[in-house]
Design a protein around this motif. Structure first.
Motif, PDB file in Angstrom:
ATOM      1  N   LEU A  94      40.583  18.055  77.393  1.00  0.00           N
ATOM      2  CA  LEU A  94      41.725  17.377  77.993  1.00  0.00           C
ATOM      3  C   LEU A  94      42.483  16.508  76.998  1.00  0.00           C
ATOM      4  O   LEU A  94      43.559  16.010  77.316  1.00  0.00           O
ATOM      5  N   TYR A 137      46.186  16.771  76.480  1.00  0.00           N
ATOM      6  CA  TYR A 137      47.032  16.317  77.586  1.00  0.00           C
ATOM      7  C   TYR A 137      46.998  14.795  77.713  1.00  0.00           C
ATOM      8  O   TYR A 137      48.025  14.155  77.930  1.00  0.00           O
ATOM      9  N   GLU A 138      45.814  14.223  77.587  1.00  0.00           N
ATOM     10  CA  GLU A 138      45.696  12.768  77.717  1.00  0.00           C
ATOM     11  C   GLU A 138      46.418  12.042  76.586  1.00  0.00           C
ATOM     12  O   GLU A 138      47.051  11.008  76.806  1.00  0.00           O
ATOM     13  N   SER A 190      44.344  15.741  84.632  1.00  0.00           N
ATOM     14  CA  SER A 190      44.686  14.732  83.628  1.00  0.00           C
ATOM     15  C   SER A 190      45.444  13.566  84.258  1.00  0.00           C
ATOM     16  O   SER A 190      46.544  13.749  84.790  1.00  0.00           O
ATOM     17  N   ASP A 230      40.131  18.691  89.959  1.00  0.00           N
ATOM     18  CA  ASP A 230      39.857  19.914  89.210  1.00  0.00           C
ATOM     19  C   ASP A 230      40.264  21.101  90.074  1.00  0.00           C
ATOM     20  O   ASP A 230      39.789  21.240  91.211  1.00  0.00           O
TER      21      ASP A 230
END
Length: 261
Positions: free
Chosen positions: A4, A7-8, A66, A94
């Motif tokens: 992730l 994206y984070e 995210s 999710d």
């Protein structure tokens, strides 16, 4: 496709890398005119389609894993008129493991988001969860980019550093490079996005974001859909054309097999 972090930490450039596509928006809206709302979008990201759907009058729920991407969606929605903004609900979750306690006449999984899941088992699990959230007679709209093996000569591909973009939160200049390997048995890709970050003082740091995920041929999509109890129809290019084996964008329309005509 796993990590992730991209994206984070770097999701702020998502709209630049994946700009709005009027043809895609029109394709979704044509189908939503038939199903009506409410609509569930999985892997909704920065809310690009949520914005479009809400402006068209649909109630819409956006789900994403995210929190940083959901924050971007909140900022986008903050600029909408109050009556439009109230049509949108954001949920962190999710897409292969969620329970919203309701069903939807339409569910959207857009632009390669399905293959963000790490493997074929996760893809099957996702389809099972989607089916439980789809109202009787409901429609799943799933779009994916066709796998093109010619992009991976010798099983590898690389894209050099692009033009720098400015991180709006930090003012840092950031540019990205991508390296990908094609793996077999079962076929999948594994790669790294490398970000070069230049601060206001000129100091340069580098961060790496690995990713991986399954690679599917068209026939494999249909096998997965059938296993999950869906009847699927494929059109390409957002233009309602039959599959020509070449057009990059695959547009699947799925209904539960029990409601297929």
């Amino acid at each position: 496709m796993g990590d992730l972090k991209r994206y984070e930490r770097f999701g702020w450039d998502y709209d630049d890398v994946n700009p709005p596509d009027p043809a895609a928006e029109a394709w979704y809206l044509r189908h939503l005119e038939r199903t009506g709302g409410p609509v569930l979008e999985l892997a909704c990201g920065a809310g690009k389609l949520l914005d479009v759907f809400a402006r068209a009058g649909h109630e819409v729920t956006g789900l994403d894993l995210s929190e940083a991407m959901l924050d971007l969606a909140r900022r986008r929605l903050a600029g909408l008129p109050d009556d439009v903004r109230r049509r949108v609900t954001l949920v962190r979750g999710d897409m292969a493991d969620f329970d919203l306690g309701r069903t939807f006449p339409a569910i959207v999984l857009a632009d390669n988001s399905f293959r963000e899941l790490p493997d074929r088992d996760a893809l099957r699990t996702c389809l099972g969860v989607v089916r439980r959230h789809l109202a009787p007679g409901g429609l799943l709209l799933l779009t994916e980019r066709r796998f093109d093996p010619s992009r991976y000569p010798d099983g590898r591909a690389a894209w050099p550093f692009g033009e720098p973009r400015i991180d709006p939160a930090t003012g840092e200049s950031v540019r990205r490079r991508i390296e990908v390997r094609l793996l077999e048995a079962p076929r999948r890709i594994s790669g790294t996005m490398t970000y070069e970050i230049t601060g206001a003082d000129g100091a340069v740091t580098v961060e790496e974001c690995p990713f991986s995920g399954p690679v599917l041929e068209v026939a494999e999509y249909f096998e997965l859909f059938e296993e999950a109890g869906f009847a699927a129809e494929l059109r390409v290019g957002y233009e309602e054309r039959p599959d020509d084996g070449v057009t990059p964008m695959l547009c699947f329309r799925l209904i539960t097999a029990s409601t297929a005509r």
